[in-house]
Design a protein around this motif. Structure first.
Motif, PDB file in Angstrom:
ATOM      1  N   ILE A  23       0.881  -0.950   0.065  1.00 14.70           N
ATOM      2  CA  ILE A  23      -0.016   0.015  -0.132  1.00 14.70           C
ATOM      3  C   ILE A  23       1.343   1.453  -0.492  1.00 14.70           C
ATOM      4  N   VAL A  24       1.937   1.120   0.423  1.00 14.59           N
ATOM      5  CA  VAL A  24       3.097   2.265   0.489  1.00 14.59           C
ATOM      6  C   VAL A  24       3.298   3.251  -0.429  1.00 14.59           C
ATOM      7  N   ASN A  26       2.904   2.056  -3.069  1.00 15.01           N
ATOM      8  CA  ASN A  26       2.438   2.279  -4.175  1.00 15.01           C
ATOM      9  C   ASN A  26       1.259   3.854  -4.038  1.00 15.01           C
ATOM     10  N   LEU A  27       1.548   4.397  -2.634  1.00 20.12           N
ATOM     11  CA  LEU A  27       1.203   5.626  -2.583  1.00 20.12           C
ATOM     12  C   LEU A  27       2.375   6.321  -3.328  1.00 20.12           C
ATOM     13  N   LEU A  28       3.131   5.672  -3.351  1.00 22.40           N
ATOM     14  CA  LEU A  28       4.889   6.568  -3.537  1.00 22.40           C
ATOM     15  C   LEU A  28       4.854   6.645  -4.683  1.00 22.40           C
ATOM     16  N   LEU A  30       2.447   7.176  -6.747  1.00 20.91           N
ATOM     17  CA  LEU A  30       1.358   8.450  -6.718  1.00 20.91           C
ATOM     18  C   LEU A  30       2.138   9.748  -6.835  1.00 20.91           C
ATOM     19  N   PHE A  31       2.786  10.485  -6.362  1.00 16.41           N
ATOM     20  CA  PHE A  31       3.485  11.352  -5.945  1.00 16.41           C
ATOM     21  C   PHE A  31       4.942  11.372  -5.710  1.00 16.41           C
ATOM     22  N   ILE A  36       3.365  16.710  -5.691  1.00 18.75           N
ATOM     23  CA  ILE A  36       2.312  16.468  -5.239  1.00 18.75           C
ATOM     24  C   ILE A  36       1.095  17.385  -7.081  1.00 18.75           C
ATOM     25  N   ILE A  39       0.505  14.844  -9.407  1.00 18.06           N
ATOM     26  CA  ILE A  39      -1.086  13.982 -10.366  1.00 18.06           C
ATOM     27  C   ILE A  39      -1.471  14.859 -10.272  1.00 18.06           C
ATOM     28  N   TRP A  49      -2.047   3.390 -12.127  1.00 16.40           N
ATOM     29  CA  TRP A  49      -4.004   4.097 -11.365  1.00 16.40           C
ATOM     30  C   TRP A  49      -4.696   2.778 -11.999  1.00 16.40           C
ATOM     31  N   PHE A  51      -3.439   0.489  -9.341  1.00 14.57           N
ATOM     32  CA  PHE A  51      -3.660   0.173  -7.621  1.00 14.57           C
ATOM     33  C   PHE A  51      -3.457  -1.522  -7.835  1.00 14.57           C
ATOM     34  N   LEU A  54      -2.118  -0.849  -4.006  1.00 14.73           N
ATOM     35  CA  LEU A  54      -2.924  -0.825  -3.176  1.00 14.73           C
ATOM     36  C   LEU A  54      -3.907  -1.790  -2.939  1.00 14.73           C
TER      37      LEU A  54
END
Length: 196
Positions: A23-24, A26-28, A30-31, A36, A39, A49, A51, A54
């Motif tokens: 999860i972490v 995949n979130l990284l 995105l940024f 920011i 995105i 996208w 995921f 995630l």
């Protein structure tokens, strides 16, 4: 049965940190570099996208993780074979989730990042079928985000590795659950006939 339940619980406890790491990671993705801006401008690679980390390696992996760790703690009327059948189904969900994470991360790695080059925003490595991974001198084609190639390669390789570990853990529980669900009733019948 106690050994197989204890084994399943330990596998579930091993899955929890792996799912959180997916999860972490995949979130990284995105940024990029913690910014920011990209995105907001929709300047991320298309596979990000989907995921994979995630959804597949993360949230979907929480199903078997919770199922394995809580195995045998329910004081309901289920028998032990049925309990292990439930863990087999949870393991199949985990196998699907980890495979999804692996496939999406692999395709994202082959495609390469979307970045700003001297020709504008594009996928400069999309036609190379992953050869760019072995040619770090070509990574400088990406001018923005800074170090996006290294960022993506690192995080996607982490997701690939985590997906493999999750797949192995769920495969182990699939075997454990099937053996106990199928063989356990036979053992009880033999014990009953010996005691009679």
């Amino acid at each position: 049965m106690c050994c197989s339940v204890g084994f399943a619980r330990s596998l579930g406890l091993a899955l929890l940190p792996l799912a959180l790491c997916c999860i972490v990671a995949n979130l990284l993705l995105l940024f990029p570099m913690g910014e920011i801006t990209y995105i907001k401008q929709d300047r991320l690679a298309s596979y990000i996208w989907y995921f994979g980390g995630l959804g597949g390696g993360g949230l979907l992996m929480l199903v078997p993780a919770v199922a394995f760790t809580t195995l045998g703690k329910c004081s309901c009327c289920w028998n032990e074979s049925l309990m292990m059948c439930g863990s087999v189904l949870a393991a199949v969900v985990g196998l699907v989730g980890s495979a999804y994470c692996f496939i999406v991360s692999g395709y994202a790695l082959l495609q390469g990042p979307q970045c700003f080059t001297s020709y504008g925003w594009s996928y400069p490595f999309a036609d190379q079928k992953g050869r760019y991974l072995l040619q770090p001198e070509t990574w400088t084609r990406c001018l923005q985000p800074v170090n996006i190639v290294e960022w993506n390669i690192t995080l996607l390789c982490v997701l690939l590795g985590l997906a493999v570990l999750e797949f192995i853990i769920c495969l182990l529980q699939l075997g454990n659950g099937l053996v106990n669900a199928v063989c356990r009733p036979c053992c009880y019948k033999q014990e009953y006939s010996l005691n009679a």
